[in-house]
Design an enzyme around this catalytic site. Sequence first.
Site, PDB file in Angstrom:
ATOM      1  N   GLY A 240       0.759  -1.248   0.000  1.00 44.39           N
ATOM      2  CA  GLY A 240       0.000   0.000   0.000  1.00 44.39           C
ATOM      3  C   GLY A 240       0.783   1.288   0.000  1.00 44.39           C
ATOM      4  O   GLY A 240       0.205   2.349  -0.250  1.00 44.39           O
ATOM      5  N   TYR A 318      -8.404   6.286 -12.531  1.00 39.06           N
ATOM      6  CA  TYR A 318      -8.248   6.851 -11.179  1.00 39.06           C
ATOM      7  C   TYR A 318      -7.884   8.335 -11.205  1.00 39.06           C
ATOM      8  O   TYR A 318      -7.400   8.858 -10.195  1.00 39.06           O
ATOM      9  CB  TYR A 318      -7.139   6.117 -10.409  1.00 39.06           C
ATOM     10  CG  TYR A 318      -7.087   4.624 -10.586  1.00 39.06           C
ATOM     11  CD1 TYR A 318      -8.112   3.807 -10.099  1.00 39.06           C
ATOM     12  CD2 TYR A 318      -6.016   4.011 -11.221  1.00 39.06           C
ATOM     13  CE1 TYR A 318      -8.063   2.425 -10.264  1.00 39.06           C
ATOM     14  CE2 TYR A 318      -5.956   2.639 -11.385  1.00 39.06           C
ATOM     15  CZ  TYR A 318      -6.984   1.854 -10.907  1.00 39.06           C
ATOM     16  OH  TYR A 318      -6.920   0.504 -11.065  1.00 39.06           O
ATOM     17  N   CYS A 343     -11.100   6.351 -29.160  1.00 35.44           N
ATOM     18  CA  CYS A 343     -12.286   7.176 -29.416  1.00 35.44           C
ATOM     19  C   CYS A 343     -13.203   7.303 -28.216  1.00 35.44           C
ATOM     20  O   CYS A 343     -14.343   6.823 -28.244  1.00 35.44           O
ATOM     21  CB  CYS A 343     -13.020   6.628 -30.620  1.00 35.44           C
ATOM     22  SG  CYS A 343     -12.130   7.106 -32.100  1.00 35.44           S
ATOM     23  N   TYR A 372       1.304  -1.095 -12.406  1.00 38.92           N
ATOM     24  CA  TYR A 372      -0.081  -1.007 -12.885  1.00 38.92           C
ATOM     25  C   TYR A 372      -0.147  -0.288 -14.235  1.00 38.92           C
ATOM     26  O   TYR A 372      -1.075   0.470 -14.495  1.00 38.92           O
ATOM     27  CB  TYR A 372      -0.970  -0.330 -11.835  1.00 38.92           C
ATOM     28  CG  TYR A 372      -0.901  -1.009 -10.484  1.00 38.92           C
ATOM     29  CD1 TYR A 372      -1.379  -2.302 -10.326  1.00 38.92           C
ATOM     30  CD2 TYR A 372      -0.329  -0.391  -9.375  1.00 38.92           C
ATOM     31  CE1 TYR A 372      -1.297  -2.958  -9.100  1.00 38.92           C
ATOM     32  CE2 TYR A 372      -0.244  -1.034  -8.143  1.00 38.92           C
ATOM     33  CZ  TYR A 372      -0.728  -2.314  -8.022  1.00 38.92           C
ATOM     34  OH  TYR A 372      -0.646  -2.963  -6.809  1.00 38.92           O
TER      35      TYR A 372
HETATM   36  N1  LLP Z   1      -1.707  -6.932  -1.273  1.00 39.75           N
HETATM   37  C1  LLP Z   1      -2.987  -6.983  -1.670  1.00 39.75           C
HETATM   38  C2  LLP Z   1      -3.881  -7.969  -1.060  1.00 39.75           C
HETATM   39  C3  LLP Z   1      -3.460  -6.094  -2.647  1.00 39.75           C
HETATM   40  O1  LLP Z   1      -4.733  -6.139  -3.023  1.00 39.75           O
HETATM   41  C4  LLP Z   1      -2.567  -5.159  -3.233  1.00 39.75           C
HETATM   42  C5  LLP Z   1      -3.020  -4.231  -4.267  1.00 39.75           C
HETATM   43  C6  LLP Z   1      -1.232  -5.160  -2.796  1.00 39.75           C
HETATM   44  C7  LLP Z   1      -0.841  -6.053  -1.811  1.00 39.75           C
HETATM   45  C8  LLP Z   1      -0.208  -4.231  -3.350  1.00 39.75           C
HETATM   46  O2  LLP Z   1      -0.521  -2.908  -3.092  1.00 39.75           O
HETATM   47  P1  LLP Z   1       0.511  -1.730  -3.474  1.00 39.75           P
HETATM   48  O3  LLP Z   1       1.730  -1.892  -2.606  1.00 39.75           O
HETATM   49  O4  LLP Z   1       0.822  -1.866  -4.904  1.00 39.75           O
HETATM   50  O5  LLP Z   1      -0.241  -0.499  -3.187  1.00 39.75           O
HETATM   51  N2  LLP Z   1      -4.531  -0.728 -10.240  1.00 39.75           N
HETATM   52  C9  LLP Z   1      -4.458   0.200  -9.134  1.00 39.75           C
HETATM   53  C10 LLP Z   1      -3.893  -0.419  -7.879  1.00 39.75           C
HETATM   54  C11 LLP Z   1      -4.658  -1.629  -7.406  1.00 39.75           C
HETATM   55  C12 LLP Z   1      -4.063  -2.246  -6.174  1.00 39.75           C
HETATM   56  C13 LLP Z   1      -4.769  -3.491  -5.802  1.00 39.75           C
HETATM   57  N3  LLP Z   1      -4.211  -4.207  -4.704  1.00 39.75           N
HETATM   58  C14 LLP Z   1      -3.635   1.430  -9.543  1.00 39.75           C
HETATM   59  O6  LLP Z   1      -3.187   1.475 -10.681  1.00 39.75           O
HETATM   60  O7  LLP Z   1      -3.494   2.348  -8.762  1.00 39.75           O
END
Ligand code: LLP
Length: 420
Positions: A240, A318, A343, A372
């Site tokens: 996160g 987003y 488009c 992402y």
């Molecule tokens: N663990 C779990 C259970 C998750 O669902 C996620 C991300 C992570 C770890 C990793 O989170 P991070 O460290 O990357 O924040 N497509 C979106 C982000 C979706 C994240 C979903 N879960 C974007 O482009 O911002």
Amino acid sequence: MDYFQLKNGELYAEDVPLERIAQEVGTPAYVYSRATLERHARVFRDGLSVLDNPHLAFAIKANPNLAVLKIMANEGYGADVVSGGEMERALAAGMPAKDIIFSGVGKTKDEMRRGLEKSIGQFNIESEPEGIELASVARDMGLQAPATLRINPDVDAGTHAKISTGKAENKFGVAIDEAPAIFGRLAGLDGMNLRGVAVHIGSQLGMLEPLEAAFIKIGALVADLRSAGHNITHVDLGGGLGVPHKEGDQYPTPAQYGAMIARVTKDWDVQLMFEPGRLIPANAGVLLTEVIRVKPAKINPYVIVDAAMNDLARPSLYDAFHDFAAVKPNGEKMVANIAGPVCETGDTFAIGREIDSVSAGDLTIFRTAGAYGATMASTYNSRPLVAEVLVDGDRFAIVAERINPETILAAEQVPDWLTS
Ligand code: LLP
């Protein structure tokens, strides 16, 4: 810090001019820097060095490219996976099965079976029915499924609604007030080795406070579960941490994160686990794109680039800001909108932004595109699936071929009954 810098007036990825990559690979293309990936992997690990032997599982959804996973495996990371496909990628990259964590609300029985067959390290269960199913699949195989129960702590992560996961109304985990009862029922099942809890409250978090609030609740839950007689040996604190998208952005550092966790978890006496995603690849990648033309418009000109929302979906999904820069800046600035060829109006990367002055044929980049980015690409508007390149010093390699519309067309068929 990253390795996409100007040298003699032009942008390089490490020691490779981006122009060379555009000439040899074409555009649009994602370009990753090995040195940046390794640096970020190490900075995160160092930030957590105040903890006792934390388990690091890269959330491979952020960037599942096989070459990127190989780098993460070499850096000693396991994987957090959310599908059978991701599990196979982690294994193909040489990540030991025991270092793989399987998260997600929709694991199928087949995926559970495959994970058990491969002896993956842990399943993070998101609901009671899922736990019952996992125990039954494991029992049928004569196994015990190593698992944690994912908790929804009802904490507002203060991030975009589409990437918040720890509020009561989100689909993830079990409500914290119901967790002791659910844990008790699942822990008693044959086939289940329920050994701890997991939490992940959202992505691109700009502050540590919501994480700390969630972890404090988890600490209290661990104590409750122990006093109910459960053996709690593992706690997964998810991922996160947010990343800067432009100069001046302030985000918590891995060292600050590690210090907060050391303080909150000092009496927990568990194996701590982490699932960092974005933090490692985001600023280790750019999307290289060429300006098709500059379209005059009433308010601001539109810079039309050859990348679109199908290649980089984040601005459209987003409202994400991705810094834009010319590969060979001429020193002048312009105020423009930036859009792709798709488009729909959603295919807009920026409105009224001051950017390097560009014209048709110029090469440009979107920054912070290593997480992402390619993984969320599609072929919408029958566009090619974007290519990916990895740079290492003065060399580079294509690590994902561009998939052209003809290849995709070849997988489609018109049934006989439409042609006769
Ligand atoms: N663990 C779990 C259970 C998750 O669902 C996620 C991300 C992570 C770890 C990793 O989170 P991070 O460290 O990357 O924040 N497509 C979106 C982000 C979706 C994240 C979903 N879960 C974007 O482009 O911002």
